[in-house]
Design a protein around this motif. Sequence first.
Motif, PDB file in Angstrom:
ATOM      1  N   GLU A 231       0.778  -1.591  -0.227  1.00 31.97           N
ATOM      2  CA  GLU A 231      -0.237  -0.428   0.009  1.00 31.97           C
ATOM      3  C   GLU A 231       0.664   1.133  -0.201  1.00 31.97           C
ATOM      4  O   GLU A 231       1.616   1.723   0.825  1.00 31.97           O
ATOM      5  CB  GLU A 231      -0.496   0.225   1.693  1.00 31.97           C
ATOM      6  CG  GLU A 231      -1.362   0.848   1.167  1.00 31.97           C
ATOM      7  CD  GLU A 231      -2.485   1.115   2.692  1.00 31.97           C
ATOM      8  OE1 GLU A 231      -3.815   1.806   3.064  1.00 31.97           O
ATOM      9  OE2 GLU A 231      -2.886   0.170   3.482  1.00 31.97           O
ATOM     10  N   GLY A 232       0.221   2.069  -0.814  1.00 29.70           N
ATOM     11  CA  GLY A 232       1.636   3.408  -1.005  1.00 29.70           C
ATOM     12  C   GLY A 232       2.191   3.339  -1.938  1.00 29.70           C
ATOM     13  O   GLY A 232       3.075   4.291  -2.084  1.00 29.70           O
ATOM     14  N   LEU A 233       2.838   2.224  -2.159  1.00 33.32           N
ATOM     15  CA  LEU A 233       4.258   2.248  -3.540  1.00 33.32           C
ATOM     16  C   LEU A 233       3.911   1.494  -4.283  1.00 33.32           C
ATOM     17  O   LEU A 233       4.227   0.399  -5.394  1.00 33.32           O
ATOM     18  CB  LEU A 233       4.996   0.390  -2.692  1.00 33.32           C
ATOM     19  CG  LEU A 233       5.782   1.500  -1.241  1.00 33.32           C
ATOM     20  CD1 LEU A 233       6.486   0.697  -0.566  1.00 33.32           C
ATOM     21  CD2 LEU A 233       6.806   2.778  -1.730  1.00 33.32           C
ATOM     22  N   ARG A 234       2.266   1.851  -5.362  1.00 33.54           N
ATOM     23  CA  ARG A 234       2.021   0.928  -6.587  1.00 33.54           C
ATOM     24  C   ARG A 234       2.924   1.035  -7.242  1.00 33.54           C
ATOM     25  O   ARG A 234       3.184   2.545  -7.505  1.00 33.54           O
ATOM     26  CB  ARG A 234       0.379   1.426  -6.513  1.00 33.54           C
ATOM     27  CG  ARG A 234      -0.433   1.663  -6.260  1.00 33.54           C
ATOM     28  CD  ARG A 234      -1.356   0.079  -5.486  1.00 33.54           C
ATOM     29  NE  ARG A 234      -1.952   0.199  -4.739  1.00 33.54           N
ATOM     30  CZ  ARG A 234      -2.182  -0.987  -4.386  1.00 33.54           C
ATOM     31  NH1 ARG A 234      -2.054  -2.308  -4.896  1.00 33.54           N
ATOM     32  NH2 ARG A 234      -3.456  -1.187  -3.707  1.00 33.54           N
ATOM     33  N   GLY A 235       2.931   0.418  -8.381  1.00 36.44           N
ATOM     34  CA  GLY A 235       3.743   0.512  -9.099  1.00 36.44           C
ATOM     35  C   GLY A 235       5.420  -0.470  -9.279  1.00 36.44           C
ATOM     36  O   GLY A 235       5.884  -0.750  -9.761  1.00 36.44           O
ATOM     37  N   VAL A 236       5.389  -0.380  -8.046  1.00 34.01           N
ATOM     38  CA  VAL A 236       6.615  -1.197  -7.730  1.00 34.01           C
ATOM     39  C   VAL A 236       6.636  -2.429  -7.524  1.00 34.01           C
ATOM     40  O   VAL A 236       5.730  -3.416  -6.469  1.00 34.01           O
ATOM     41  CB  VAL A 236       6.610  -1.067  -6.198  1.00 34.01           C
ATOM     42  CG1 VAL A 236       8.439  -1.217  -5.050  1.00 34.01           C
ATOM     43  CG2 VAL A 236       7.249   0.466  -6.034  1.00 34.01           C
ATOM     44  N   ALA A 237       7.471  -2.923  -8.099  1.00 39.72           N
ATOM     45  CA  ALA A 237       7.628  -4.974  -8.677  1.00 39.72           C
ATOM     46  C   ALA A 237       7.909  -5.551  -7.421  1.00 39.72           C
ATOM     47  O   ALA A 237       8.249  -4.992  -6.493  1.00 39.72           O
ATOM     48  CB  ALA A 237       9.117  -5.272  -9.541  1.00 39.72           C
ATOM     49  N   THR A 238       6.698  -6.319  -6.977  1.00 37.55           N
ATOM     50  CA  THR A 238       7.215  -7.439  -5.499  1.00 37.55           C
ATOM     51  C   THR A 238       7.715  -8.475  -6.489  1.00 37.55           C
ATOM     52  O   THR A 238       7.403  -9.010  -7.662  1.00 37.55           O
ATOM     53  CB  THR A 238       5.281  -7.527  -5.132  1.00 37.55           C
ATOM     54  OG1 THR A 238       4.767  -6.234  -5.282  1.00 37.55           O
ATOM     55  CG2 THR A 238       5.419  -7.962  -4.088  1.00 37.55           C
ATOM     56  N   ASN A 239       8.697  -9.087  -5.172  1.00 35.68           N
ATOM     57  CA  ASN A 239       9.589 -10.490  -6.067  1.00 35.68           C
ATOM     58  C   ASN A 239       7.912 -11.431  -5.239  1.00 35.68           C
ATOM     59  O   ASN A 239       7.676 -11.417  -4.147  1.00 35.68           O
ATOM     60  CB  ASN A 239      10.685 -10.275  -5.241  1.00 35.68           C
ATOM     61  CG  ASN A 239      11.658  -9.905  -5.822  1.00 35.68           C
ATOM     62  OD1 ASN A 239      11.417  -9.222  -7.248  1.00 35.68           O
ATOM     63  ND2 ASN A 239      12.277  -8.981  -5.678  1.00 35.68           N
ATOM     64  N   MET A 240       7.693 -12.807  -5.718  1.00 36.02           N
ATOM     65  CA  MET A 240       7.139 -14.015  -5.294  1.00 36.02           C
ATOM     66  C   MET A 240       8.462 -14.765  -6.246  1.00 36.02           C
ATOM     67  O   MET A 240       9.104 -15.191  -6.904  1.00 36.02           O
ATOM     68  CB  MET A 240       6.161 -13.787  -6.178  1.00 36.02           C
ATOM     69  CG  MET A 240       6.008 -13.991  -7.463  1.00 36.02           C
ATOM     70  SD  MET A 240       4.211 -12.938  -8.390  1.00 36.02           S
ATOM     71  CE  MET A 240       4.539 -11.575  -7.941  1.00 36.02           C
ATOM     72  N   PRO A 241       7.941 -16.261  -5.109  1.00 35.17           N
ATOM     73  CA  PRO A 241       8.068 -17.299  -5.676  1.00 35.17           C
ATOM     74  C   PRO A 241       7.958 -18.027  -7.329  1.00 35.17           C
ATOM     75  O   PRO A 241       6.820 -18.130  -6.780  1.00 35.17           O
ATOM     76  CB  PRO A 241       8.660 -18.368  -4.833  1.00 35.17           C
ATOM     77  CG  PRO A 241       7.425 -17.845  -3.945  1.00 35.17           C
ATOM     78  CD  PRO A 241       7.533 -15.857  -4.115  1.00 35.17           C
ATOM     79  N   TRP A 242       8.643 -18.865  -7.665  1.00 40.83           N
ATOM     80  CA  TRP A 242       8.195 -18.591  -9.170  1.00 40.83           C
ATOM     81  C   TRP A 242       9.043 -20.023  -9.198  1.00 40.83           C
ATOM     82  O   TRP A 242      10.094 -20.246  -8.889  1.00 40.83           O
ATOM     83  CB  TRP A 242       9.402 -18.313 -10.548  1.00 40.83           C
ATOM     84  CG  TRP A 242       8.204 -16.937 -10.826  1.00 40.83           C
ATOM     85  CD1 TRP A 242       8.949 -16.133  -9.943  1.00 40.83           C
ATOM     86  CD2 TRP A 242       6.900 -16.350 -11.160  1.00 40.83           C
ATOM     87  NE1 TRP A 242       7.544 -14.585 -10.358  1.00 40.83           N
ATOM     88  CE2 TRP A 242       7.338 -14.930 -11.521  1.00 40.83           C
ATOM     89  CE3 TRP A 242       6.049 -17.541 -11.604  1.00 40.83           C
ATOM     90  CZ2 TRP A 242       5.549 -14.827 -11.212  1.00 40.83           C
ATOM     91  CZ3 TRP A 242       5.198 -16.423 -11.956  1.00 40.83           C
ATOM     92  CH2 TRP A 242       4.607 -15.916 -12.103  1.00 40.83           C
ATOM     93  N   GLN A 243       8.430 -21.774  -9.756  1.00 40.77           N
ATOM     94  CA  GLN A 243       9.651 -22.730 -10.437  1.00 40.77           C
ATOM     95  C   GLN A 243       9.067 -22.642 -11.840  1.00 40.77           C
ATOM     96  O   GLN A 243       8.168 -22.808 -12.533  1.00 40.77           O
ATOM     97  CB  GLN A 243       8.443 -23.857  -9.434  1.00 40.77           C
ATOM     98  CG  GLN A 243       8.722 -25.601  -9.433  1.00 40.77           C
ATOM     99  CD  GLN A 243       7.657 -25.688  -9.366  1.00 40.77           C
ATOM    100  OE1 GLN A 243       6.280 -26.506  -9.666  1.00 40.77           O
ATOM    101  NE2 GLN A 243       7.576 -27.166  -8.023  1.00 40.77           N
ATOM    102  N   LEU A 244      10.212 -23.191 -11.898  1.00 36.00           N
ATOM    103  CA  LEU A 244      10.580 -23.641 -13.398  1.00 36.00           C
ATOM    104  C   LEU A 244      11.493 -24.515 -14.148  1.00 36.00           C
ATOM    105  O   LEU A 244      12.812 -25.455 -13.372  1.00 36.00           O
ATOM    106  CB  LEU A 244      10.650 -22.031 -14.351  1.00 36.00           C
ATOM    107  CG  LEU A 244      12.307 -21.400 -13.557  1.00 36.00           C
ATOM    108  CD1 LEU A 244      13.057 -20.768 -14.754  1.00 36.00           C
ATOM    109  CD2 LEU A 244      11.806 -20.638 -12.746  1.00 36.00           C
TER     110      LEU A 244
END
Length: 320
Positions: A231-244
């Motif tokens: 909240e308050g940081l719209r547009g900031v990239a959020t990291n998340m776990p990916w499986q590939l």
Amino acid sequence: AAAETAEDTLERELEDRTASIRRRAPTAPFVLVLEFSGYWDNVVSFILLSRRKYLPFQVPIVVLCPAPPTSELEAELDLRKDIGLTLVWGSPHIVRDLQRAGVNECSIVVGLGQSIGHASGEMAAMLDSDVVMIYRMLERMHKGRTNMIFEFNRTDSMWLLPIDQAGLNAVEHDTEQDEGRTMLEIAYLDPRFASGRVFAPQALGSLLAHCYHTPGIVEVIQCLVTPEEPEGLRGVATNMPWQLRLRAEHIGMSYGDVLIAFIQDPMHPVLPIGIYRCFESKAVPGNRGYVWTNPPKDTILLETDLLYILGDASFGQLAH
């Protein structure tokens, strides 16, 4: 009469949608979700998380449920517009209903546990016994050909599952090694638990206990599991776990070299955090493997390994 007509129309649409998803299973794998309780809370959360905008694609989902959802839930799930989501009325205890829902065609069967609130341990065990019967029935039907992920209220309910199916008869059981361990610790070594086919909320109790020594650990896990824009940081990239899967050039390389390659990538630098290592075993049916977080840098990566990567949504779109 108008309401009945609308419900009948929706039911026919869902039947056609189910048939279409089952036909396309060889090229478009789908998930079969078993709804046990009729409360819908866990199912709604599961579906909404699978429909997040940052995901590179949406996996088709068929829900086998005892009763249709309310009109409010129907609107929340966007059921009439989401062609990749369908419902089948029936019981997971009846083979015919399972077959109508696509149990023979699906790639994954997910059994979400029944919420018990403040119920007693006896009630939790009784609800788990219901899940165990379905799990055993599906194991006999699939014989390890389909992945299954089931939630239990209690970890020790795994002992209600047949031991030979867990692969414990394949090797001589070392009773001396188990001396001094609790039943819960032994249960964590069960192949079904290690491969992620069985989950219990008791694992979260250990996480909460660590909060005393590591404040903020729950918030970190929450951000990893259900990432949202701060909240308050719209547009900031959020990291998340990916499986590939591994790239062709990474097969046979050490984990340390692959980690450096991803970190120093000029376009999308990301952070590897572990691997999912598969192994072949006739004694352990289903998805054979285990999660290995932060393996030693000299670990050689195999073609069957899957990587866990911490990266933003753009990396996920590019990778898939």
